[in-house]
Motif scaffolding. Structure first.
Motif, mmCIF file in Angstrom:
data_model
loop_
_atom_site.group_PDB
_atom_site.id
_atom_site.type_symbol
_atom_site.label_atom_id
_atom_site.label_comp_id
_atom_site.label_asym_id
_atom_site.label_seq_id
_atom_site.Cartn_x
_atom_site.Cartn_y
_atom_site.Cartn_z
ATOM 1 N N LEU A 6 0.805 -1.215 0.000
ATOM 2 C CA LEU A 6 0.000 0.000 0.000
ATOM 3 C C LEU A 6 0.839 1.267 0.000
ATOM 4 N N TRP A 7 1.983 1.232 0.681
ATOM 5 C CA TRP A 7 2.796 2.442 0.806
ATOM 6 C C TRP A 7 4.254 2.138 0.492
ATOM 7 N N PRO A 8 4.572 1.804 -0.748
ATOM 8 C CA PRO A 8 5.976 1.539 -1.093
ATOM 9 C C PRO A 8 6.804 2.814 -1.017
ATOM 10 N N GLY A 9 8.037 2.654 -0.561
ATOM 11 C CA GLY A 9 8.935 3.795 -0.495
ATOM 12 C C GLY A 9 8.901 4.553 0.807
ATOM 13 N N LEU A 10 7.902 4.304 1.660
ATOM 14 C CA LEU A 10 7.834 4.994 2.941
ATOM 15 C C LEU A 10 8.568 4.192 4.006
ATOM 16 N N PRO A 11 9.091 4.837 5.053
ATOM 17 C CA PRO A 11 9.816 4.111 6.096
ATOM 18 C C PRO A 11 8.909 3.129 6.818
ATOM 19 N N ARG A 12 9.426 1.941 7.048
ATOM 20 C CA ARG A 12 8.623 0.875 7.650
ATOM 21 C C ARG A 12 8.123 1.232 9.044
ATOM 22 N N SER A 13 8.890 2.043 9.792
ATOM 23 C CA SER A 13 8.521 2.305 11.183
ATOM 24 C C SER A 13 7.208 3.064 11.305
ATOM 25 N N SER A 14 6.849 3.858 10.303
ATOM 26 C CA SER A 14 5.644 4.675 10.408
ATOM 27 C C SER A 14 4.410 4.008 9.818
ATOM 28 N N LEU A 15 4.570 2.833 9.183
ATOM 29 C CA LEU A 15 3.456 2.259 8.443
ATOM 30 C C LEU A 15 2.501 1.404 9.271
ATOM 31 N N PRO A 16 2.962 0.618 10.262
ATOM 32 C CA PRO A 16 1.980 -0.167 11.030
ATOM 33 C C PRO A 16 0.871 0.677 11.636
ATOM 34 N N GLY A 17 1.218 1.848 12.188
ATOM 35 C CA GLY A 17 0.173 2.703 12.740
ATOM 36 C C GLY A 17 -0.804 3.176 11.684
ATOM 37 N N ARG A 18 -0.297 3.490 10.497
ATOM 38 C CA ARG A 18 -1.178 3.922 9.415
ATOM 39 C C ARG A 18 -2.092 2.776 8.990
ATOM 40 N N LEU A 19 -1.545 1.553 8.939
ATOM 41 C CA LEU A 19 -2.360 0.399 8.567
ATOM 42 C C LEU A 19 -3.434 0.132 9.615
ATOM 43 N N TYR A 20 -3.070 0.196 10.900
ATOM 44 C CA TYR A 20 -4.048 -0.071 11.955
ATOM 45 C C TYR A 20 -5.176 0.960 11.920
ATOM 46 N N THR A 21 -4.832 2.217 11.649
ATOM 47 C CA THR A 21 -5.872 3.247 11.554
ATOM 48 C C THR A 21 -6.813 2.960 10.388
ATOM 49 N N THR A 22 -6.241 2.583 9.249
ATOM 50 C CA THR A 22 -7.060 2.269 8.070
ATOM 51 C C THR A 22 -7.971 1.079 8.341
ATOM 52 N N LEU A 23 -7.414 0.020 8.926
ATOM 53 C CA LEU A 23 -8.210 -1.172 9.196
ATOM 54 C C LEU A 23 -9.288 -0.906 10.242
ATOM 55 N N SER A 24 -8.958 -0.130 11.257
ATOM 56 C CA SER A 24 -9.949 0.172 12.286
ATOM 57 C C SER A 24 -11.121 0.943 11.696
ATOM 58 N N ASP A 25 -10.828 1.925 10.861
ATOM 59 C CA ASP A 25 -11.895 2.702 10.232
ATOM 60 C C ASP A 25 -12.720 1.828 9.287
ATOM 61 N N LEU A 26 -12.053 0.964 8.524
ATOM 62 C CA LEU A 26 -12.753 0.094 7.583
ATOM 63 C C LEU A 26 -13.626 -0.919 8.314
ATOM 64 N N ARG A 27 -13.064 -1.554 9.338
ATOM 65 C CA ARG A 27 -13.853 -2.535 10.091
ATOM 66 C C ARG A 27 -15.054 -1.884 10.764
ATOM 67 N N GLY A 28 -14.827 -0.677 11.322
ATOM 68 C CA GLY A 28 -15.934 0.003 11.978
ATOM 69 C C GLY A 28 -17.055 0.347 11.019
ATOM 70 N N ALA A 29 -16.710 0.787 9.814
ATOM 71 C CA ALA A 29 -17.746 1.130 8.830
ATOM 72 C C ALA A 29 -18.539 -0.107 8.422
ATOM 73 N N ILE A 30 -17.842 -1.228 8.201
ATOM 74 C CA ILE A 30 -18.540 -2.458 7.795
ATOM 75 C C ILE A 30 -19.390 -2.992 8.936
ATOM 76 N N ARG A 31 -18.847 -2.955 10.152
ATOM 77 C CA ARG A 31 -19.593 -3.482 11.298
ATOM 78 C C ARG A 31 -20.831 -2.639 11.585
ATOM 79 N N SER A 32 -20.712 -1.320 11.444
ATOM 80 C CA SER A 32 -21.873 -0.456 11.699
ATOM 81 C C SER A 32 -22.975 -0.679 10.679
ATOM 82 N N ALA A 33 -22.564 -0.982 9.425
ATOM 83 C CA ALA A 33 -23.563 -1.134 8.372
ATOM 84 C C ALA A 33 -24.140 -2.534 8.296
ATOM 85 N N SER A 34 -23.384 -3.539 8.731
ATOM 86 C CA SER A 34 -23.856 -4.913 8.546
ATOM 87 C C SER A 34 -23.828 -5.757 9.806
ATOM 88 N N GLY A 35 -23.076 -5.335 10.808
ATOM 89 C CA GLY A 35 -22.949 -6.151 12.005
ATOM 90 C C GLY A 35 -22.015 -7.331 11.837
#
Length: 677
Positions: free
Chosen positions: A484-513
């Protein structure tokens, strides 16, 4: 606001810590005033339950409860402090570019004035004795991040001017189009090796991702390619480069000149074997032979013969070796007479010598105030990565051990589960109460809940769904962040991934359970029991057709029916191209197999036209279609189809497939690769 609640919580905790001891000390006194005497112990044994003993027991109990509360608060406070300290250690410090930008912004906002400071002009490098060789130090620029600006792109392996980066992206898109053009449909077989579908090097994907996410440049002058601008500023009598940036700039010159060969008729780059070794390493000659318009010579004499006998090169690069001064001077003059430039990597006593910085800046000691455009600088690994996109492909030798990019394994979905809602008034499900979520990635990626598309706020969330759909067995954190983020430093990416996944999971769970994305052993995957993916149905159809021994026509047709559009059509994610190409090839295989098995030429014509609609750049499908039209006696339609096909290739910068892999003149710069799938 959060701070009033936090302040109230702090006051309550302080009251609980300070209140009970103050009350106990004021009313009763300290819990222990001294050790009991022998008479007091004997009296307590004879009559333990007295008013004094009960009061003492209650007091001790109150102090013990207070100590337990104080211990709990202390442990929580220490834990919070440790977590804060760990977070502060992981916060990345600003890069020099970020620090400079912040300082400039602060000065602009607060009106900070500065007094001009006179600085001495850069001093010329010390002169070398005639006939000696000065080997440049290889100081490679290695930034930790990918940054994009109007004038260029900063990569972990160097810096590219904006137009050079766009030429790299265009050459990358042409590489995939040539692979599509040259592919020959074949019978479907399970686990068949694939030619030319490997992922491109990390530096290439980093350039693609940076350009895809970058806004359009602002306040940019009239477009001019960096190679033309470079030729204008370099001296006509030849140039010698010395200093720590010599080799990084030399690699940038090599890449810039070879990219320019796609735009200039007859343009070539001549380089000595020693210079190629200095720039790209001892094993670079095989790559050099596959680079178009690059000619390798031994010395200036060979370069002179090439320039005078073959044609005008755009640039000649020599290594800093003790070549004969007369030959080098003569080579510089004949190269300049033909519109090219001579660059010597190292000392050249009879020519001009400029100082090269690792940042890509050149300093002319005779004209210190004359600005010189910042040049492309690359380290060795990045230069080789970027040169691979314009190199001729290596001969294909397929074997059972050949690396390939296969289709993902077919996933057998589990039993369908009813939709549930975890908050609010549940929506009435459709007639089929076992309806799951449906993810469509063939075409525009869309997540449907009861047939209605779910709005996903983050573009990275859409990319996560598409990536996991293309990898049914899941992917770990490192694979997801690298894609998803080639070229960016690895140390900063897990937090970005967790934020993306949390937002995505929350949207799906709110709409479908439903919990669609599973996370087990650091691997994320889509739950096949709760989401239906159209790409998985295509995988199943391909696997069935590859293993079927009866009714193959129906199996091939099932592949064609399961493919409404390209995988993530219109998206330019760097990880997508290999998987998209393999998926497209399987559908083309099915179209060709259906046409080959058709006895009616008109029916075969319709099937091949469908295949051409899937891939309008494939040469084999067009050749089959021309043969069918010729067999039907429609020679005019066959000629028109062939001419349209050549025009289609020319529009995107590809010439007649019979001529090889040389791009046509003037098209690589005009075609925008980000506008096509």
């Amino acid at each position: 606001m959060r701070w009033p609640r936090q302040l109230m919580s702090l006051l309550v905790v302080l009251a609980l810590l300070a209140g009970p001891p103050a009350v106990l000390l004021f009313l009763i006194g300290p819990p222990v005033s001294g050790w009991p005497t022998t008479k007091q112990v004997q009296a307590w044994v004879q009559q333990p339950l007295t008013e004094e003993t009960l009061t003492a027991a209650l007091t001790i109990g109150a102090w013990l409860l207070w100590l337990l509360l104080a211990y709990t608060v202390t442990v929580r406070a220490v834990t919070r402090l440790q977590a804060t300290a760990a977070w502060l250690r992981q916060v990345p410090l600003p890069t020099p570019w970020q620090a400079t930008a912040s300082g400039m912004a602060g000065a602009a906002v607060f009106g900070v004035t500065t007094h001009p400071v006179a600085t001495a002009p850069p001093q010329p490098p010390p002169a070398s004795a005639a006939g000696t060789s000065e080997k440049p130090a290889d100081t490679n620029p290695t930034p930790d991040d990918t940054a994009v600006s109007d004038d260029g792109i900063l990569l972990p392996g160097g810096w590219l001017p904006r137009d050079t980066a766009e030429s790299v992206a265009a050459a990358t898109a042409l590489l995939w189009l040539r692979r599509r053009r040259d592919y020959r449909p074949r019978p479907l077989t399970p686990n068949a090796p694939e030619a030319h579908t490997t992922r491109l090097p990390p530096a290439v994907t980093a350039v693609q991702a940076a350009l895809a996410d970058a806004p359009a440049p602002s306040n940019v002058p009239a477009p001019t390619d960096s190679f033309t601008a470079l030729v204008r500023v370099l001296p006509t009598g030849g140039l010698s480069l010395t200093g720590p940036g010599t080799l990084p700039i030399g690699r940038g010159l090599l890449l810039t000149a070879l990219l320019a060969s796609h735009r200039h008729t007859g343009s070539t780059l001549v380089i000595t074997r020693a210079a190629l070794t200095d720039l790209l390493g001892p094993d670079a000659e095989p790559l050099g032979r596959r680079l178009p318009q690059l000619t390798i010579v031994e010395d200036p004499g060979g370069a002179i013969g090439l320039v005078e006998g073959v044609g005008p090169p755009r640039m000649v690069i020599l290594a800093g070796e003790p070549f004969a001064a007369d030959n080098t001077t003569h080579l510089a003059s004949v190269t300049a007479a033909n519109g090219g430039r001579l660059v010597v990597l190292g000392s050249w006593p009879t020519g001009q010598t400029w100082h090269a910085e690792p940042t890509g800046h050149l300093h002319d000691p005779t004209h210190p105030d004359t600005p010189v455009p910042r040049l492309c600088v690359l380290d060795q690994v990045t230069a080789i990565d970027l040169l691979t996109v314009i190199a001729h492909p290596e001969p294909t030798r397929l074997s059972p051990t050949t690396p390939r990019t296969p289709l993902a394994q077919t996933v057998t979905p589990g039993p369908r589960l009813p939709r549930q809602s975890n908050r609010g008034t549940p929506r009435l499900p459709p007639a089929a109460t076992s309806q799951r979520l449906r993810l469509q990635v063939l075409g525009e990626p869309t997540l449907l809940i009861d047939g209605e598309p779910l709005i996903i706020r983050r573009s990275a969330g859409v990319q996560v769904l598409a990536f996991l759909a293309a990898h049914p067995n899941g992917a770990d954190t490192r694979a997801l962040t690298a894609a998803l983020w080639p070229g960016l430093p690895r140390s900063s990416l897990p937090g970005r991934l967790y934020t993306t996944l949390s937002d995505l999971r929350g949207a799906i769970r709110s709409a479908s359970g439903l919990h669609v994305i599973e996370h087990t052993d650091d691997r994320y995957r889509l739950n096949p029991a709760q989401v239906d993916v159209d790409l998985w149905h295509l995988h199943a159809a391909v696997h069935h057709a590859a293993t079927s021994v009866t009714d193959t026509t129906t199996a091939w047709q099932a592949i064609r029916d399961a493919y409404p559009a390209d995988l993530a059509a219109g998206r330019t994610w760097p990880w997508l191209a290999p998987i998209r190409e393999v998926t497209r090839r399987r559908v083309i295989d099915a179209c060709a197999a259906l046409a080959d098995g058709e006895n009616d030429p008109r029916r075969a014509l319709i099937l091949l036209q469908g295949g051409v609609g899937i891939d309008p750049y494939n040469a084999d499908l067009h050749a089959r279609l021309v043969d069918v039209l010729t067999a039907l006696g429609d020679h005019e339609a066959a000629d028109q189809l062939h001419n349209r096909y050549l025009h289609t290739l020319a529009q995107v910068g590809i010439d007649d497939p019979s001529v090889g892999h040389r791009a046509t003149t003037g098209t690589i710069a005009s075609w925008n690769p980000l506008s096509r799938s």
